[in-house]
Structure formats: C-alpha cells, structure tokens
Design a protein around this motif. Structure first.
Motif, PDB file in Angstrom:
ATOM      1  N   ALA A 106      23.757  50.104  32.791  1.00  0.00           N
ATOM      2  CA  ALA A 106      24.176  50.642  34.084  1.00  0.00           C
ATOM      3  C   ALA A 106      24.623  52.091  33.966  1.00  0.00           C
ATOM      4  CB  ALA A 106      25.300  49.801  34.665  1.00  0.00           C
ATOM      5  N   GLY A 107      24.464  52.826  35.063  1.00  0.00           N
ATOM      6  CA  GLY A 107      24.970  54.194  35.114  1.00  0.00           C
ATOM      7  C   GLY A 107      26.468  54.238  35.331  1.00  0.00           C
ATOM      8  N   ALA A 108      27.003  53.212  35.988  1.00  0.00           N
ATOM      9  CA  ALA A 108      28.450  53.111  36.210  1.00  0.00           C
ATOM     10  C   ALA A 108      28.831  51.644  36.189  1.00  0.00           C
ATOM     11  CB  ALA A 108      28.850  53.737  37.548  1.00  0.00           C
ATOM     12  N   ILE A 109      29.893  51.325  35.481  1.00  0.00           N
ATOM     13  CA  ILE A 109      30.465  49.981  35.487  1.00  0.00           C
ATOM     14  C   ILE A 109      31.743  50.054  36.307  1.00  0.00           C
ATOM     15  CG2 ILE A 109      31.358  48.074  34.093  1.00  0.00           C
ATOM     16  CD1 ILE A 109      29.867  49.458  31.702  1.00  0.00           C
ATOM     17  N   VAL A 110      31.858  49.173  37.295  1.00  0.00           N
ATOM     18  CA  VAL A 110      32.997  49.243  38.214  1.00  0.00           C
ATOM     19  C   VAL A 110      33.688  47.890  38.277  1.00  0.00           C
ATOM     20  CG1 VAL A 110      33.777  49.787  40.542  1.00  0.00           C
ATOM     21  CG2 VAL A 110      31.775  50.963  39.597  1.00  0.00           C
ATOM     22  N   SER A 111      34.975  47.871  37.975  1.00  0.00           N
ATOM     23  CA  SER A 111      35.762  46.659  38.148  1.00  0.00           C
ATOM     24  C   SER A 111      36.167  46.540  39.609  1.00  0.00           C
ATOM     25  CB  SER A 111      37.015  46.703  37.279  1.00  0.00           C
ATOM     26  OG  SER A 111      37.892  45.634  37.638  1.00  0.00           O
ATOM     27  N   ILE A 112      35.829  45.400  40.220  1.00  0.00           N
ATOM     28  CA  ILE A 112      36.282  45.119  41.590  1.00  0.00           C
ATOM     29  C   ILE A 112      37.203  43.898  41.583  1.00  0.00           C
ATOM     30  CG2 ILE A 112      34.301  46.211  42.719  1.00  0.00           C
ATOM     31  CD1 ILE A 112      33.224  43.303  43.175  1.00  0.00           C
ATOM     32  N   ARG A 113      37.858  43.678  40.466  1.00  0.00           N
ATOM     33  CA  ARG A 113      38.803  42.563  40.398  1.00  0.00           C
ATOM     34  C   ARG A 113      39.927  42.758  41.413  1.00  0.00           C
ATOM     35  NH1 ARG A 113      37.182  43.855  35.208  1.00  0.00           N
ATOM     36  NH2 ARG A 113      36.067  42.189  34.114  1.00  0.00           N
ATOM     37  N   GLU A 114      40.261  44.013  41.682  1.00  0.00           N
ATOM     38  CA  GLU A 114      41.133  44.357  42.806  1.00  0.00           C
ATOM     39  C   GLU A 114      40.271  45.157  43.784  1.00  0.00           C
ATOM     40  OE1 GLU A 114      45.228  45.728  41.851  1.00  0.00           O
ATOM     41  OE2 GLU A 114      44.475  45.720  39.789  1.00  0.00           O
ATOM     42  N   GLU A 115      39.828  44.499  44.858  1.00  0.00           N
ATOM     43  CA  GLU A 115      38.825  45.104  45.732  1.00  0.00           C
ATOM     44  C   GLU A 115      39.270  46.431  46.334  1.00  0.00           C
ATOM     45  OE1 GLU A 115      35.643  42.949  48.024  1.00  0.00           O
ATOM     46  OE2 GLU A 115      37.341  41.583  48.238  1.00  0.00           O
ATOM     47  N   ASP A 116      40.545  46.550  46.636  1.00  0.00           N
ATOM     48  CA  ASP A 116      41.025  47.782  47.256  1.00  0.00           C
ATOM     49  C   ASP A 116      41.280  48.891  46.238  1.00  0.00           C
ATOM     50  OD1 ASP A 116      40.902  46.712  49.798  1.00  0.00           O
ATOM     51  OD2 ASP A 116      42.969  45.942  49.719  1.00  0.00           O
ATOM     52  N   HIS A 117      41.135  48.559  44.951  1.00  0.00           N
ATOM     53  CA  HIS A 117      41.340  49.546  43.892  1.00  0.00           C
ATOM     54  C   HIS A 117      40.200  49.454  42.876  1.00  0.00           C
ATOM     55  CE1 HIS A 117      45.380  49.136  45.608  1.00  0.00           C
ATOM     56  NE2 HIS A 117      45.632  50.333  45.132  1.00  0.00           N
ATOM     57  N   PRO A 118      38.958  49.745  43.277  1.00  0.00           N
ATOM     58  CA  PRO A 118      37.869  49.726  42.302  1.00  0.00           C
ATOM     59  C   PRO A 118      38.097  50.766  41.214  1.00  0.00           C
ATOM     60  CG  PRO A 118      37.167  50.755  44.361  1.00  0.00           C
ATOM     61  CD  PRO A 118      38.516  50.171  44.612  1.00  0.00           C
ATOM     62  N   LYS A 119      37.693  50.409  39.994  1.00  0.00           N
ATOM     63  CA  LYS A 119      37.953  51.307  38.860  1.00  0.00           C
ATOM     64  C   LYS A 119      36.720  51.374  37.970  1.00  0.00           C
ATOM     65  CE  LYS A 119      42.903  50.204  38.668  1.00  0.00           C
ATOM     66  NZ  LYS A 119      43.989  49.604  37.850  1.00  0.00           N
TER      67      LYS A 119
ATOM     68  N   LEU B 127      28.867  45.859  39.047  1.00  0.00           N
ATOM     69  CA  LEU B 127      30.198  45.426  39.443  1.00  0.00           C
ATOM     70  C   LEU B 127      30.680  44.279  38.569  1.00  0.00           C
ATOM     71  CD1 LEU B 127      29.853  45.413  43.352  1.00  0.00           C
ATOM     72  CD2 LEU B 127      30.206  47.339  41.784  1.00  0.00           C
ATOM     73  N   GLU B 128      31.900  44.427  38.077  1.00  0.00           N
ATOM     74  CA  GLU B 128      32.555  43.373  37.311  1.00  0.00           C
ATOM     75  C   GLU B 128      33.610  42.725  38.192  1.00  0.00           C
ATOM     76  OE1 GLU B 128      31.792  42.117  34.568  1.00  0.00           O
ATOM     77  OE2 GLU B 128      31.564  43.523  32.912  1.00  0.00           O
ATOM     78  N   SER B 129      33.551  41.387  38.304  1.00  0.00           N
ATOM     79  CA  SER B 129      34.521  40.658  39.124  1.00  0.00           C
ATOM     80  C   SER B 129      35.069  39.494  38.321  1.00  0.00           C
ATOM     81  CB  SER B 129      33.854  40.144  40.402  1.00  0.00           C
ATOM     82  OG  SER B 129      32.742  39.328  40.073  1.00  0.00           O
ATOM     83  N   SER B 130      36.023  38.810  38.898  1.00  0.00           N
ATOM     84  CA  SER B 130      36.597  37.650  38.226  1.00  0.00           C
ATOM     85  C   SER B 130      35.604  36.492  38.254  1.00  0.00           C
ATOM     86  CB  SER B 130      37.898  37.229  38.929  1.00  0.00           C
ATOM     87  OG  SER B 130      38.350  35.995  38.411  1.00  0.00           O
ATOM     88  N   THR B 131      35.309  35.919  37.090  1.00  0.00           N
ATOM     89  CA  THR B 131      34.375  34.796  37.035  1.00  0.00           C
ATOM     90  C   THR B 131      34.955  33.550  37.693  1.00  0.00           C
ATOM     91  OG1 THR B 131      35.191  34.217  34.835  1.00  0.00           O
ATOM     92  CG2 THR B 131      33.243  35.646  34.956  1.00  0.00           C
ATOM     93  N   ALA B 132      36.260  33.523  37.902  1.00  0.00           N
ATOM     94  CA  ALA B 132      36.898  32.343  38.489  1.00  0.00           C
ATOM     95  C   ALA B 132      36.452  32.112  39.934  1.00  0.00           C
ATOM     96  CB  ALA B 132      38.423  32.492  38.442  1.00  0.00           C
ATOM     97  N   ILE B 133      35.953  33.161  40.609  1.00  0.00           N
ATOM     98  CA  ILE B 133      35.564  33.011  42.013  1.00  0.00           C
ATOM     99  C   ILE B 133      34.117  32.560  42.169  1.00  0.00           C
ATOM    100  CG2 ILE B 133      37.229  34.759  42.733  1.00  0.00           C
ATOM    101  CD1 ILE B 133      34.950  36.724  43.041  1.00  0.00           C
ATOM    102  N   LEU B 134      33.393  32.442  41.063  1.00  0.00           N
ATOM    103  CA  LEU B 134      31.985  32.056  41.125  1.00  0.00           C
ATOM    104  C   LEU B 134      31.839  30.546  41.031  1.00  0.00           C
ATOM    105  CD1 LEU B 134      30.430  34.691  38.690  1.00  0.00           C
ATOM    106  CD2 LEU B 134      30.698  34.865  41.169  1.00  0.00           C
TER     107      LEU B 134
END
Length: 205
Positions: free
Chosen positions: A185-198, A157-164
């Motif tokens: 990883a087998g899948a890289i997923v952006s969760i920067r928008e939690e309701d719209h993972p990509k 999971l990739e998220s915004s580093t600003a929240i860490l």
C-alpha cells in the motif's frame, strides 16, 4: 456557507488529499481505499477533500461489481474461500470502469455494474469526466493479483478484527497471506478510532 472548525479527521483527509494532489496533479489517476471495513466512509471523505482541491472526483464501490449469486455463493454462504475468491467480478470492473477511465478523452465508463438486491446487472449508464479527473474506488481485496498495477495510490485501512464476522475475518486472512497488503500500500491507515485516523508504517524487515 457556514465554516466548521477543523477536526483531527478533517485535517487528516486534507493532508492525504494534498499528498495525492501533489503526486498526481495532472492527468487521470485512480485511488483505491482497501480494507475489511470502513472503506466507503473513508473514501467518501477523501473524495470530498480531493474535490476541495479543485479536482473532479468519480466515486465507485467494488460492491457494485459483484458476481451473480449463483457464482458468488457456489461454495455456500459461510465459506471464507467463496467470499474471497468468488465474490467480485474483476473482469467487469476492469472492462467497463478501469480501462475506459484510463483512456481519458471522451471514452465513457460505468461506475456500477451489478445490483445485488435484484441479483441482476444494472441498466448501463455511461459517464465521462475531464482529462484530470480522479477515480476513488472503495472495497476489500483491492490489491490482489488480478488488480496489480491498476491503481496509482492505495490506502489500506487497518481496523479492529473483533468487529468482523468470522467469514469476513477468515477471508481477509487469506488476502493477507496472498498479498501482504500492508507492504504494497501507498498509505496504511489505522481507523481503530474512526474520528482519529492515523498513518502507520509497514514492517519491511
């Protein structure tokens, strides 16, 4: 039971669960949800979608396999090196959960080993699962060398580093430097928008 309309998030998890079920439809398999934040919610939603395919799913959290505070905080509470190198008991994780789960059959395994609130080991509770069960584990640093070869599928999971907070952010920079988790990883997923993972794709150049 009421039927709810699909959302981008639910459709994402249905698609990811279908991919995992297609690739690991028989026998036991272990799925890791790796990342700095958001891994528990992501893994819970993935587990639900996998159960909807008819599979038995066991959930576990790396945070339930931490070391005692004496070892975990030996470098101090503000040490990024301590957070990365000293926080988790990978030996116990493999001994009481990973290895017996992979044995299949009637072998019992433990899904939670250490209670950080009491700073003590949980009372041991052995559980079993069917031969085609899936184990979904969530937490940080799940692709580090000590766990290499353990998981059949890893979602990073990739998220915004600003929240860490600074310690966690620096610890994850140590992890990225050692492991390059996007690449393995087998899948890289952006969760920067939690309701719209990509899904994202690693730069392998």
């Amino acid at each position: 039971m009421a039927a709810y309309p699909p959302t981008p998030r639910s459709q994402f998890f249905e698609a990811l669960a279908a991919e995992i079920e297609h690739n690991y439809g028989r026998g036991r398999a272990i799925v890791a949800v790796d990342g700095a934040v958001g891994t528990e919610r992501f893994a819970d939603d993935l587990a639900l979608s996998l159960r909807n395919t008819g599979r038995t799913v066991i959930r576990a959290r790396l945070d339930d396999f931490q070391l005692p505070s004496e070892a975990r905080l030996q470098r101090g509470p503000d040490s990024a090196e301590g957070y990365y190198f000293d926080r988790y008991d990978y030996t116990a994780l493999k001994r009481v959960l990973i290895e017996p789960f992979r044995l299949g059959g009637s072998a019992g395994f433990v899904t939670a080993q250490f209670d950080t609130q009491r700073d003590a080991v949980f009372e041991t509770r052995w559980v079993t699962a069917p031969k085609d069960a899936l184990l979904v584990i969530s937490g940080p640093f799940l692709q580090r060398p000590k766990l290499r070869g353990v998981f059949h599928f890893v979602a990073f999971l990739e998220s915004s580093t600003a929240i860490l907070n600074p310690v966690v952010a620096e610890a994850h920079e140590l992890y990225r430097a050692e492991v390059q988790p996007r690449v393995s990883a087998g899948a890289i997923v952006s969760i920067r928008e939690e309701d719209h993972p990509k899904r994202e794709f690693a730069d392998r150049c």
